[in-house]
Design a protein around this motif. Sequence first.
Motif, PDB file in Angstrom:
ATOM      1  N   UNK A   1       7.919  30.756 -43.359  1.00  0.00           N
ATOM      2  CA  UNK A   1       8.072  32.199 -43.166  1.00  0.00           C
ATOM      3  C   UNK A   1       9.359  32.512 -42.409  1.00  0.00           C
ATOM      4  N   UNK A   2       9.625  31.755 -41.340  1.00  0.00           N
ATOM      5  CA  UNK A   2      10.839  32.008 -40.567  1.00  0.00           C
ATOM      6  C   UNK A   2      12.089  31.734 -41.402  1.00  0.00           C
TER       7      UNK A   2
ATOM      8  N   UNK B   1      16.803  33.421 -44.943  1.00  0.00           N
ATOM      9  CA  UNK B   1      17.416  33.434 -46.269  1.00  0.00           C
ATOM     10  C   UNK B   1      17.664  34.868 -46.744  1.00  0.00           C
ATOM     11  N   UNK B   2      16.659  35.725 -46.597  1.00  0.00           N
ATOM     12  CA  UNK B   2      16.806  37.121 -47.027  1.00  0.00           C
ATOM     13  C   UNK B   2      17.826  37.840 -46.146  1.00  0.00           C
TER      14      UNK B   2
ATOM     15  N   UNK C   1       9.753  41.489 -48.633  1.00  0.00           N
ATOM     16  CA  UNK C   1      10.026  40.054 -48.527  1.00  0.00           C
ATOM     17  C   UNK C   1       8.782  39.219 -48.260  1.00  0.00           C
ATOM     18  N   UNK C   2       7.806  39.770 -47.539  1.00  0.00           N
ATOM     19  CA  UNK C   2       6.679  38.961 -47.084  1.00  0.00           C
ATOM     20  C   UNK C   2       5.333  39.392 -47.655  1.00  0.00           C
TER      21      UNK C   2
ATOM     22  N   UNK D   1      10.600  35.813 -37.470  1.00  0.00           N
ATOM     23  CA  UNK D   1      10.550  35.286 -36.103  1.00  0.00           C
ATOM     24  C   UNK D   1       9.265  35.686 -35.397  1.00  0.00           C
ATOM     25  N   UNK D   2       8.855  36.966 -35.550  1.00  0.00           N
ATOM     26  CA  UNK D   2       7.611  37.421 -34.919  1.00  0.00           C
ATOM     27  C   UNK D   2       6.415  36.707 -35.529  1.00  0.00           C
ATOM     28  N   UNK D   3       6.425  36.529 -36.852  1.00  0.00           N
ATOM     29  CA  UNK D   3       5.317  35.838 -37.513  1.00  0.00           C
ATOM     30  C   UNK D   3       5.215  34.391 -37.048  1.00  0.00           C
ATOM     31  N   UNK D   4       6.356  33.768 -36.825  1.00  0.00           N
ATOM     32  CA  UNK D   4       6.348  32.362 -36.407  1.00  0.00           C
ATOM     33  C   UNK D   4       5.812  32.190 -34.992  1.00  0.00           C
TER      34      UNK D   4
END
Length: 406
Positions: free
Chosen positions: A54-55, A60-61, A240-241, A365-368
Amino acid sequence: MTTDGTGTDPRTRTGAGLSGAATQAVLATSGGLVAAFVTSALAPQLRGDLGLTAARLGVVVAVFFATSSLTAPLSGRLVDRMGSVRVMRAALLLAAACLSWIGFAVHDWGGLATVLACAGVANGAIQPAANRYIGRLIPPHHQGTAFGIKQSAIPAAMLIGGLAVPVAAYVADWRTVYVATAAAVGITAAAVRRPPPAQRAATISAPPPPSRKSAGSSAALIVLAIGWGLASAGSNALGSFFVLTAVQAGYSAATAGILAMAGALCSITARVVAGILADRQSGSGLSIVAAMSAAGAVGIALLATNQLWAYVAAILLGYGLGSGWGGLFSYAIVTSYPKRPGHATGITQAGASAGSCLGPLGFGLVAATGGYPAAWLATGGTLLAAVAMVLVGRRMLRSAEAPLRC
């Protein structure tokens, strides 16, 4: 009666000119964006083969939109010197080459980021070229509709990305999807054509509405650019997610892709309808922009519940309304700054590009660190902050110029 040199009133051919120019712009803009959205949609498949977490997907995006934001202002002079069609063709060929490169030669996420950086250059060149293409061909009283159709290229690229998921799951592997998409973008490059002289001459140069600018207008423009940047950050994080988190919540990859396609269709509809309404009303429409962003914030925040039904709500509110006002916003800026539309939209586009870059990166970053629920709540909060900035900018515009009715 005003004629275009062929003995006919150009207004009688407005519909044909509008549909033709808008279609070309949508095809070109979608071709520039599709690499990023196909990658986002195929993230579950790429995770195993390329190590795309995810990070890393956020990085990449973000790289794609960062190079787009750097390239877009630099491409303006090139577009003016070479013409819109030549630049769109060259950029589409570069985008097709990047997609082929991924399909044949990329074997890790670092290589994917490198290729998407090149694809971002192509996207950054296409954006000003497509805007100039529309600006030269569409009369002012149809520009709202034209911008709405042109901005539908973003969800159209999401639609292509969503379609790639079931294809990769049931028909071919993800590398074949990239190669097939490259072929489609190459065909688009060949299809983009210079309009006939009669159609170019049909553009009506209406005098701009009266405007009394003050120093406050520049400040309002900056505030609105920040608002668009915040909204773009949230919308691009959703695009994106969405598929990746829907799969984590329990949807199959194919169903998640179909949901993404449905969201893209909702967003396309919202953009076109908002553009048509903009041509029929006298205000700037910024209050409608704020309302749509608020609805989008609610839809995105619901994803923090991690319930399957929340993804359907996010389709209608987050995709449909929360990201469906891009054309209306562009139209509002052009009509609010009739004497310097290029300068004004350049500033707001810089804000949008920055948000498009930072949104997915921040989400990753927040998801990670805090998980997907925290990331979706933060994304919804970003859209609420955008609502506040748009309303403040609207108030500043009303104070700065009396003739404008927001």
